[in-house]
Design a protein around this motif. Structure first.
Motif, PDB file in Angstrom:
ATOM      1  N   LYS A   1       0.968  -1.418   0.034  1.00 13.99           N
ATOM      2  CA  LYS A   1       0.089  -0.139   0.142  1.00 13.99           C
ATOM      3  C   LYS A   1       0.929   1.257   0.038  1.00 13.99           C
ATOM      4  O   LYS A   1       0.433   2.235  -0.526  1.00 13.99           O
ATOM      5  CB  LYS A   1      -1.066   0.074   1.412  1.00 13.99           C
ATOM      6  CG  LYS A   1      -1.957   1.099   1.269  1.00 13.99           C
ATOM      7  CD  LYS A   1      -2.656   1.200   2.582  1.00 13.99           C
ATOM      8  CE  LYS A   1      -3.785   2.216   2.404  1.00 13.99           C
ATOM      9  NZ  LYS A   1      -3.085   3.636   2.422  1.00 13.99           N
ATOM     10  N   PHE A   2       1.983   1.316   0.797  1.00 17.22           N
ATOM     11  CA  PHE A   2       2.905   2.409   0.971  1.00 17.22           C
ATOM     12  C   PHE A   2       3.329   2.622  -0.373  1.00 17.22           C
ATOM     13  O   PHE A   2       3.452   3.838  -0.973  1.00 17.22           O
ATOM     14  CB  PHE A   2       3.938   2.204   1.797  1.00 17.22           C
ATOM     15  CG  PHE A   2       5.027   3.025   1.967  1.00 17.22           C
ATOM     16  CD1 PHE A   2       4.704   4.397   2.787  1.00 17.22           C
ATOM     17  CD2 PHE A   2       6.236   3.015   1.242  1.00 17.22           C
ATOM     18  CE1 PHE A   2       5.719   5.358   2.602  1.00 17.22           C
ATOM     19  CE2 PHE A   2       7.204   3.782   1.161  1.00 17.22           C
ATOM     20  CZ  PHE A   2       7.057   5.324   2.108  1.00 17.22           C
TER      21      PHE A   2
ATOM     22  N   PHE B   1       2.270   1.756  -3.592  1.00 14.68           N
ATOM     23  CA  PHE B   1       1.205   2.507  -4.309  1.00 14.68           C
ATOM     24  C   PHE B   1       0.896   3.906  -3.985  1.00 14.68           C
ATOM     25  O   PHE B   1       1.111   4.865  -4.985  1.00 14.68           O
ATOM     26  CB  PHE B   1       0.005   1.820  -4.130  1.00 14.68           C
ATOM     27  CG  PHE B   1      -1.063   2.290  -5.224  1.00 14.68           C
ATOM     28  CD1 PHE B   1      -1.212   1.911  -6.586  1.00 14.68           C
ATOM     29  CD2 PHE B   1      -2.251   2.897  -4.438  1.00 14.68           C
ATOM     30  CE1 PHE B   1      -2.120   2.278  -7.149  1.00 14.68           C
ATOM     31  CE2 PHE B   1      -3.194   3.467  -5.298  1.00 14.68           C
ATOM     32  CZ  PHE B   1      -3.346   3.339  -6.628  1.00 14.68           C
ATOM     33  N   ASP B   2       0.944   4.320  -2.943  1.00 15.64           N
ATOM     34  CA  ASP B   2       0.586   5.527  -2.350  1.00 15.64           C
ATOM     35  C   ASP B   2       1.796   6.498  -2.848  1.00 15.64           C
ATOM     36  O   ASP B   2       1.472   7.604  -3.170  1.00 15.64           O
ATOM     37  CB  ASP B   2       0.311   5.776  -1.198  1.00 15.64           C
ATOM     38  CG  ASP B   2      -1.060   4.944  -0.558  1.00 15.64           C
ATOM     39  OD1 ASP B   2      -1.925   4.975  -1.384  1.00 15.64           O
ATOM     40  OD2 ASP B   2      -1.200   4.769   0.903  1.00 15.64           O
TER      41      ASP B   2
ATOM     42  N   ILE C   1       1.818   7.075  -6.545  1.00 18.13           N
ATOM     43  CA  ILE C   1       0.699   8.001  -7.076  1.00 18.13           C
ATOM     44  C   ILE C   1       0.784   9.508  -6.569  1.00 18.13           C
ATOM     45  O   ILE C   1       0.612  10.306  -7.352  1.00 18.13           O
ATOM     46  CB  ILE C   1      -0.690   7.548  -6.394  1.00 18.13           C
ATOM     47  CG1 ILE C   1      -0.926   6.250  -6.950  1.00 18.13           C
ATOM     48  CG2 ILE C   1      -1.746   8.703  -6.583  1.00 18.13           C
ATOM     49  CD1 ILE C   1      -1.686   6.474  -8.450  1.00 18.13           C
ATOM     50  N   LYS C   2       1.367   9.863  -5.267  1.00 20.58           N
ATOM     51  CA  LYS C   2       1.444  10.993  -4.829  1.00 20.58           C
ATOM     52  C   LYS C   2       2.866  11.865  -5.309  1.00 20.58           C
ATOM     53  O   LYS C   2       2.962  12.929  -5.304  1.00 20.58           O
ATOM     54  CB  LYS C   2       1.434  11.044  -3.288  1.00 20.58           C
ATOM     55  CG  LYS C   2      -0.043  10.556  -2.697  1.00 20.58           C
ATOM     56  CD  LYS C   2      -0.079  10.299  -1.321  1.00 20.58           C
ATOM     57  CE  LYS C   2      -1.247   9.915  -0.788  1.00 20.58           C
ATOM     58  NZ  LYS C   2      -1.469   9.417   0.454  1.00 20.58           N
TER      59      LYS C   2
ATOM     60  N   SER D   1      -9.365   2.843  -4.135  1.00 17.22           N
ATOM     61  CA  SER D   1      -8.842   2.845  -2.536  1.00 17.22           C
ATOM     62  C   SER D   1      -7.858   1.713  -2.253  1.00 17.22           C
ATOM     63  O   SER D   1      -8.108   0.606  -3.356  1.00 17.22           O
ATOM     64  CB  SER D   1      -9.666   3.004  -1.453  1.00 17.22           C
ATOM     65  OG  SER D   1     -10.738   1.854  -1.686  1.00 17.22           O
TER      66      SER D   1
ATOM     67  N   LYS E   1       8.721   0.427   3.437  1.00 20.55           N
ATOM     68  CA  LYS E   1       8.277   1.606   4.128  1.00 20.55           C
ATOM     69  C   LYS E   1       8.972   2.072   5.097  1.00 20.55           C
ATOM     70  O   LYS E   1       9.344   3.274   5.485  1.00 20.55           O
ATOM     71  CB  LYS E   1       6.863   1.253   4.610  1.00 20.55           C
ATOM     72  CG  LYS E   1       6.349   2.308   5.480  1.00 20.55           C
ATOM     73  CD  LYS E   1       4.758   2.044   6.048  1.00 20.55           C
ATOM     74  CE  LYS E   1       4.112   3.234   6.698  1.00 20.55           C
ATOM     75  NZ  LYS E   1       2.737   2.909   7.092  1.00 20.55           N
TER      76      LYS E   1
ATOM     77  N   LYS F   1       9.869   6.134   4.470  1.00 17.94           N
ATOM     78  CA  LYS F   1       8.729   6.849   5.313  1.00 17.94           C
ATOM     79  C   LYS F   1       9.306   8.221   6.018  1.00 17.94           C
ATOM     80  O   LYS F   1       8.558   9.036   6.124  1.00 17.94           O
ATOM     81  CB  LYS F   1       8.230   5.959   6.721  1.00 17.94           C
ATOM     82  CG  LYS F   1       9.315   5.713   7.668  1.00 17.94           C
ATOM     83  CD  LYS F   1       8.702   4.877   8.713  1.00 17.94           C
ATOM     84  CE  LYS F   1       9.774   4.591   9.823  1.00 17.94           C
ATOM     85  NZ  LYS F   1       9.176   3.690  11.007  1.00 17.94           N
TER      86      LYS F   1
END
Length: 605
Positions: A141-142, A144-145, A148-149, A164, A197, A201
């Motif tokens: 998930k990290f 992917f986010d 995207i960002k 989501s 992550k 992070k």
């Protein structure tokens, strides 16, 4: 589906078959396929295009042109080091002898909704990053986010269908889609590279720099000299080395990329033994340069290997953001004066075929005459399209002797429609401004192709110039739209889908770092790319792609060049490779060193 452009470059078994008549149950599967049957059935040991007994060890050294100032290939800033994606694994691994099928890598199982509204992945409990820490659903998930960002705009466009992402457990992650019916989206989610992550992070992912990242793949960075060389070391503790998708692959202990400012210098270095392998892109050099004792004695091996992948579009791309190129009549007029037939005979030793499609060399390419299926798809948009879309495609063929008078007359007539007049030997608009533009190049070798083109343009009063820059400047100018015209190849997949929106879509036309190089914005093209992602059969996919091809060709946003459906490779005679190359790839990762090279004592790596 993403293929790893010259750009390049980025990819057991109950079949998940996508057809109109058959949908899948919401149960865990061990493979994914876009259409048709899965080739590798439950219990397969390795891909057919590898040698599972290939020895491990030795070094494989290649050359790269230009420089590098980044170890992050997923952002716009900087010029990433060659080979850097070798340090990352994806959720699933694509086979190279099927159109689009994926098998377990980081994810050992996958589950897709009956209506294709979500996909879940079950992470292999043995999966680890190179520092030994486990790969979890939270890392997925990290990743992917993060893409995207903070990643290149390509990813926000490519994954736009994801609404989501939910971490269901330590080992399970689910992607929910904004709409149902997109049969490709589960597969392209399976191609996401996974980052740790715990490493990223508290770091700035968008910063172009030389911070050594922690990877998840078969290699890790051993050392580098910024802009000059980078060395990758095979990870002896790589957790996935014995998975069926990796057997017989990643056989060299070290991969080294040496950088050269000029390709001619690199070629001379190759002949002297400075590096091991070369993919030749110059027909002249292939025909005349590979001579001498090292070739006659078989110290260097030359091979031509058939390339069965779609060749895509290689050409001179207009920057449609420039006012002077807004009118398609101007673009078509300029295109007419590129004399491919003369160039192929005089410069290329007759080696090439003219590109006539954005999906050249494949069944996805439209024909001269529009088919009934294409007409049916395009008819609802007839009022928005040039009538030429529905007519036979007129291919510009010259005499091949340098005489382009016919094309000159046609070009002058088209420019007249656009408001230009040939006056005082200058092609001028109503304000008396001469039509002029600049070719942006990163290789001096290409000047020999452009100079005859420039002479033809000058004969009807169009002024041109050449700006030669290094690779880093070229990429920076491309990303920031600081060019009039440049030459690039956009490769294509045998199974085009979600990525087409990023190539041609209105939303990406003005994004910094976009894959929509020309800056095309066409509502019809946007609609066709959406239809493409919702195709339920292979036939539908082909028909929609051919329809899209016809519309793209009618835009005259690129002057098609040429293609050769083969790889021309040269390498020093100290390597072996499997007898059969993969159908859709060259398969360098399946090669191994001959016994004269130092061989690793570690078995099964």
């Amino acid at each position: 589906m993403i293929i790893n452009n010259k750009l390049v470059s980025v990819f057991i078994s109950i079949a998940l078959v996508f057809t109109a008549e058959r949908t899948i149950a919401s149960s865990w599967q061990t493979s994914l396929s876009m259409y048709g049957d899965i080739k590798y059935q439950e219990g397969f040991k390795h891909f057919d295009y590898v040698d599972p007994n290939a020895t491990k060890g030795g070094t494989f050294k290649q050359a790269s042109i230009g420089s590098f100032d980044s170890l992050n290939p997923y952002i716009v800033k900087g010029n990433a080091a060659a080979g850097i994606t070798h340090i990352y694994d994806t959720l699933l691994q694509q086979s190279a002898d099927e159109p689009f099928s994926l098998y377990p890598l980081i994810a050992e199982k996958v589950k897709v909704a009956d209506d294709f509204s979500w996909v879940s992945f079950l992470i292999n409990s043995e999966a680890k990053f190179e520092d030994g820490k486990p790969i979890t659903a939270e890392d997925v998930k990290f990743s992917f986010d993060l893409l995207i960002k903070e990643g290149s705009p390509l990813y926000a466009s490519y994954y736009a269908g994801v609404e989501s992402v939910e971490v269901d457990s330590t080992q399970q992650v689910t992607f929910h889609f904004a709409q149902s019916g997109n049969r490709e989206l589960p597969l392209i989610i399976g191609q996401i590279p996974v980052f740790p992550k715990h490493f990223w992070k508290d770091k700035d992912f968008t910063k172009s720099g030389l911070l050594i990242p922690i990877g998840s793949g078969p290699y890790k960075i051993k050392s580098f000299d910024a802009g000059k060389q980078i060395t990758f070391q095979r990870n002896s503790a790589y957790w996935a080395k014995d998975l069926p998708v990796n057997k017989g692959r990643f056989n060299f202990d070290q991969l080294i990329f040496d950088y050269y400012r000029d390709d001619s210098v690199a070629f001379e270095a190759f002949k002297s033994g400075a590096f091991d392998y070369r993919l030749e892109t110059s027909s002249k050099r292939w025909a005349t340069g590979y001579v001498g004792e090292q070739f006659n004695s078989d110290k260097i091996i030359l091979e031509t290997i058939e390339d069965k992948s779609p060749q895509g579009m290689q050409g001179f791309w207009f920057n449609l953001r420039r006012d002077k190129f807004k009118d398609p009549n101007v673009r078509e007029a300029i295109s007419l004066l590129f004399d491919f037939e003369w160039a192929n005979k005089t410069l290329f030793y007759g080696a090439y075929t003219r590109i006539n499609s954005f999906y050249s060399g494949s069944e996805l390419s439209t024909g001269i005459n529009i088919s009934d299926a294409e007409r049916e798809i395009l008819s609802p948009y007839a009022a928005q399209l040039n009538k030429s879309v529905f007519e036979p495609i007129q291919t510009n063929i010259t005499l091949g002797n340098g005489n382009v008078r016919k094309q000159m007359r046609q070009a002058v007539a088209l420019l007249s429609k656009a408001g230009y007049e040939l006056k005082d030997s200058k092609m001028q608009n109503a304000a008396g401004e001469q039509l002029s533009f600049e070719f942006l190049l990163y290789s001096k070798d290409f000047e020999r192709v452009i100079h005859p083109f420039r002479r033809n343009l000058q004969r009807i009063g169009i002024k041109t110039s050449i700006r030669l820059v290094d690779v880093s400047q070229f990429i920076n100018r491309l990303n920031n739209f600081e060019f009039d015209m440049l030459s690039l190849r956009k490769g294509q997949s045998i199974s085009p889908g979600n990525e087409q929106a990023s190539y041609w879509g209105c939303e990406t036309a003005d994004q910094v770092g976009t894959s929509n190089w020309a800056g095309l914005c066409s509502p019809v093209v946007d609609q066709l790319t959406k239809q493409l992602t919702l195709a339920t059969t292979r036939k539908q996919l082909v028909d929609i792609t051919r329809s899209l091809d016809r519309v793209l060709l009618s835009q005259h946003m690129v002057i098609p060049q040429w293609y050769l459906p083969a790889y021309r490779i040269a390498y020093w005679n100290k390597f072996n490779h499997p007898k059969n190359a993969p159908y859709y790839d060259l398969g360098i990762e399946t090669w191994w060193a001959k016994p004269s090279e130092p061989i690793s004592k570690e078995e099964g790596q």
